[in-house]
Design an enzyme around this catalytic site. Structure first.
Site, PDB file in Angstrom:
ATOM      1  N   TYR A 178      54.298  48.574  61.789  1.00 59.23           N
ATOM      2  CA  TYR A 178      54.068  49.256  60.519  1.00 59.23           C
ATOM      3  C   TYR A 178      53.386  50.612  60.754  1.00 59.23           C
ATOM      4  O   TYR A 178      52.266  50.667  61.288  1.00 59.23           O
ATOM      5  CB  TYR A 178      53.218  48.395  59.565  1.00 59.23           C
ATOM      6  CG  TYR A 178      53.824  47.031  59.266  1.00 59.23           C
ATOM      7  CD1 TYR A 178      55.189  46.786  59.441  1.00 59.23           C
ATOM      8  CD2 TYR A 178      53.040  45.984  58.805  1.00 59.23           C
ATOM      9  CE1 TYR A 178      55.747  45.541  59.179  1.00 59.23           C
ATOM     10  CE2 TYR A 178      53.598  44.738  58.532  1.00 59.23           C
ATOM     11  CZ  TYR A 178      54.947  44.525  58.730  1.00 59.23           C
ATOM     12  OH  TYR A 178      55.494  43.292  58.471  1.00 59.23           O
ATOM     13  N   LEU A 227      57.476  39.363  46.366  1.00 58.54           N
ATOM     14  CA  LEU A 227      57.924  39.979  45.103  1.00 58.54           C
ATOM     15  C   LEU A 227      59.276  40.666  45.324  1.00 58.54           C
ATOM     16  O   LEU A 227      59.675  41.516  44.518  1.00 58.54           O
ATOM     17  CB  LEU A 227      56.877  40.996  44.617  1.00 58.54           C
ATOM     18  CG  LEU A 227      55.443  40.456  44.505  1.00 58.54           C
ATOM     19  CD1 LEU A 227      54.457  41.591  44.170  1.00 58.54           C
ATOM     20  CD2 LEU A 227      55.372  39.362  43.446  1.00 58.54           C
ATOM     21  N   ILE A 282      52.066  36.591  51.020  1.00 65.27           N
ATOM     22  CA  ILE A 282      51.325  37.788  51.458  1.00 65.27           C
ATOM     23  C   ILE A 282      51.822  39.040  50.724  1.00 65.27           C
ATOM     24  O   ILE A 282      52.362  39.966  51.350  1.00 65.27           O
ATOM     25  CB  ILE A 282      51.417  37.966  53.000  1.00 65.27           C
ATOM     26  CG1 ILE A 282      52.881  37.794  53.508  1.00 65.27           C
ATOM     27  CG2 ILE A 282      50.498  36.987  53.706  1.00 65.27           C
ATOM     28  CD1 ILE A 282      53.070  38.218  54.967  1.00 65.27           C
ATOM     29  N   LYS A 298      52.010  42.680  49.103  1.00 68.79           N
ATOM     30  CA  LYS A 298      51.365  43.953  49.453  1.00 68.79           C
ATOM     31  C   LYS A 298      51.163  44.775  48.186  1.00 68.79           C
ATOM     32  O   LYS A 298      52.084  44.917  47.374  1.00 68.79           O
ATOM     33  CB  LYS A 298      52.249  44.711  50.440  1.00 68.79           C
ATOM     34  CG  LYS A 298      51.771  46.116  50.785  1.00 68.79           C
ATOM     35  CD  LYS A 298      52.450  47.170  49.919  1.00 68.79           C
ATOM     36  CE  LYS A 298      51.876  48.550  50.123  1.00 68.79           C
ATOM     37  NZ  LYS A 298      52.422  49.520  49.141  1.00 68.79           N
ATOM     38  N   SER A 299      49.976  45.311  48.026  1.00 72.92           N
ATOM     39  CA  SER A 299      49.789  46.341  47.010  1.00 72.92           C
ATOM     40  C   SER A 299      48.749  47.340  47.495  1.00 72.92           C
ATOM     41  O   SER A 299      47.741  46.954  48.085  1.00 72.92           O
ATOM     42  CB  SER A 299      49.355  45.752  45.667  1.00 72.92           C
ATOM     43  OG  SER A 299      49.145  46.827  44.773  1.00 72.92           O
ATOM     44  N   ARG A 352      46.328  46.057  40.968  1.00 72.20           N
ATOM     45  CA  ARG A 352      47.437  45.117  41.174  1.00 72.20           C
ATOM     46  C   ARG A 352      47.063  44.015  42.163  1.00 72.20           C
ATOM     47  O   ARG A 352      47.505  42.878  42.033  1.00 72.20           O
ATOM     48  CB  ARG A 352      48.704  45.868  41.621  1.00 72.20           C
ATOM     49  CG  ARG A 352      49.347  46.644  40.471  1.00 72.20           C
ATOM     50  CD  ARG A 352      50.743  47.111  40.807  1.00 72.20           C
ATOM     51  NE  ARG A 352      50.758  48.222  41.742  1.00 72.20           N
ATOM     52  CZ  ARG A 352      50.596  49.494  41.406  1.00 72.20           C
ATOM     53  NH1 ARG A 352      50.422  49.832  40.138  1.00 72.20           N
ATOM     54  NH2 ARG A 352      50.620  50.443  42.319  1.00 72.20           N
ATOM     55  N   ASN A 407      47.391  40.142  41.342  1.00 69.67           N
ATOM     56  CA  ASN A 407      48.056  39.183  42.230  1.00 69.67           C
ATOM     57  C   ASN A 407      47.118  38.019  42.561  1.00 69.67           C
ATOM     58  O   ASN A 407      47.535  36.861  42.616  1.00 69.67           O
ATOM     59  CB  ASN A 407      48.533  39.876  43.515  1.00 69.67           C
ATOM     60  CG  ASN A 407      49.623  40.904  43.227  1.00 69.67           C
ATOM     61  OD1 ASN A 407      50.230  40.892  42.151  1.00 69.67           O
ATOM     62  ND2 ASN A 407      49.874  41.795  44.174  1.00 69.67           N
TER      63      ASN A 407
END
Ligand code: NDP
Length: 281
Positions: free
Chosen positions: A57, A198, A237, A239-240, A245, A249
């Site tokens: 990443y 999501l 898991i 991600k935001s 948010r 979550n």
């Protein structure tokens, strides 16, 4: 007051929260770094203490962001990172892990995964994982994007019985693993780490999901995550990069869907009726 997040037990007995934090696309630009660190810290503050990252990443940038977010509170965190298949040789895995530890600013990765299967023999990667585990640089190891056949192959290797997790694409619109892979893993108490829970945000535009969430007085993201958290052996898991948010979550872990509500989700997103090839991003 919100309750504690339910935990999932890894094969070695470690307990980890069933809801953690993803980091893909973090660390890609300097301008967003502060917000990303704040989002991860907001998650840790409300109990999402499992963080998933990878050397891939932002070419290490997400590990650096993660390292900054956990500085001074490493002991609260269950840290997951991944080795790229191209680095996953006997020596390359050790070197990649050491580079990740440096970027993360820590002496130990709690769970270290092979990101997907590549050209290096699995046997070599597992040998390296076992060496890292014995030296304490990692707490446990696992795999990612492994289908049932690959799971059987890794388990049959010397040390393969120590595989502690399989991280795969799993969300309401991608339920193929429920037919064969999930039961196989559950029988062996190997958790599923559901990535893109999501569907990278796409699920949130599904009209049926939106309608049902509206009726329940929760957000589509919360409904999509509550569906995953209703399963015993699953760690989600999302991600935001937004603290708001992330908190939204987090609240999904306090939602217990009824069997009628789960059946309604099955109508909207039918479960698989036959074996499907593993999907991946
Ligand atoms: P997710 O399914 O977690 O979706 C992330 C997207 O949804 C982002 O655009 C985010 O935007 C948005 N989002 C998050 N929460 C909300 C919310 N409550 N309301 C509206 N939008 C929201 O996708 P990812 O692909 O990031 O998967 C999660 C993690 O899984 C990754 O970050 C990574 O750690 C891991 N992963 C692993 C893979 C593997 O091969 N092993 C492959 C893919 C992912 P914003 O940030 O702006 O809120």
């Amino acid at each position: 007051m919100s309750q504690l997040i339910r935990t999932v037990t890894l094969p070695d007995g470690s307990q980890v929260p069933a809801l953690g934090l993803g980091t893909w696309h973090m660390g890609e630009s300097r301008g967003s770094a502060e917000a990303e660190i704040r989002a991860l810290q907001a998650g840790i503050d409300c109990g999402m203490t499992l963080i998933d990252t990878a050397e891939m990443y932002a070419s290490g940038g997400a590990e650096e962001i993660t390292g900054k977010a956990i500085r001074g509170r490493r002991d609260e965190i269950f840290l997951v990172s991944k080795v790229l298949p191209s680095n996953a040789s006997r020596q390359g895995t050790i070197a990649a892990c050491e580079a990740s530890l440096k970027r993360l600013g820590t002496e130990r990765i709690d769970l270290y995964l092979l990101h997907w299967r590549g050209r290096h023999p699995l046997r070599d990667t597992v040998e390296a994982f076992e060496q890292l585990r014995k030296s304490g640089k990692i707490g446990a190891w696992g795999v990612s994007n492994f289908d049932s056949l690959a799971m059987r192959q890794v388990s049959a290797l010397p040390g393969g019985e120590n595989c502690a997790a399989n991280q795969v694409l799993y969300n309401l619109s991608t339920r193929g693993i429920e037919f064969e892979l999930m039961p196989w893993l559950a029988e062996r108490s190997i958790p599923v780490m559901a990535y893109s829970p999501l569907d990278e945000g796409r699920l949130l535009r599904h009209p049926g999901l939106g309608k049902m969430a509206g009726r329940l007085g929760i957000s589509p993201a919360q409904l999509a995550l509550a569906f995953l958290l209703a399963r015993d052996n699953v760690i989600a898991i999302p991600k935001s990069s937004s603290p708001e948010r992330v908190k939204e979550n987090r609240a999904s872990a306090d939602i217990a869907l009824t069997s009628e509500q789960l059946a309604e989700l099955d109508q909207l997103f039918p479960p698989p009726r036959s074996r499907q090839p593993l999907e991946m991003i």
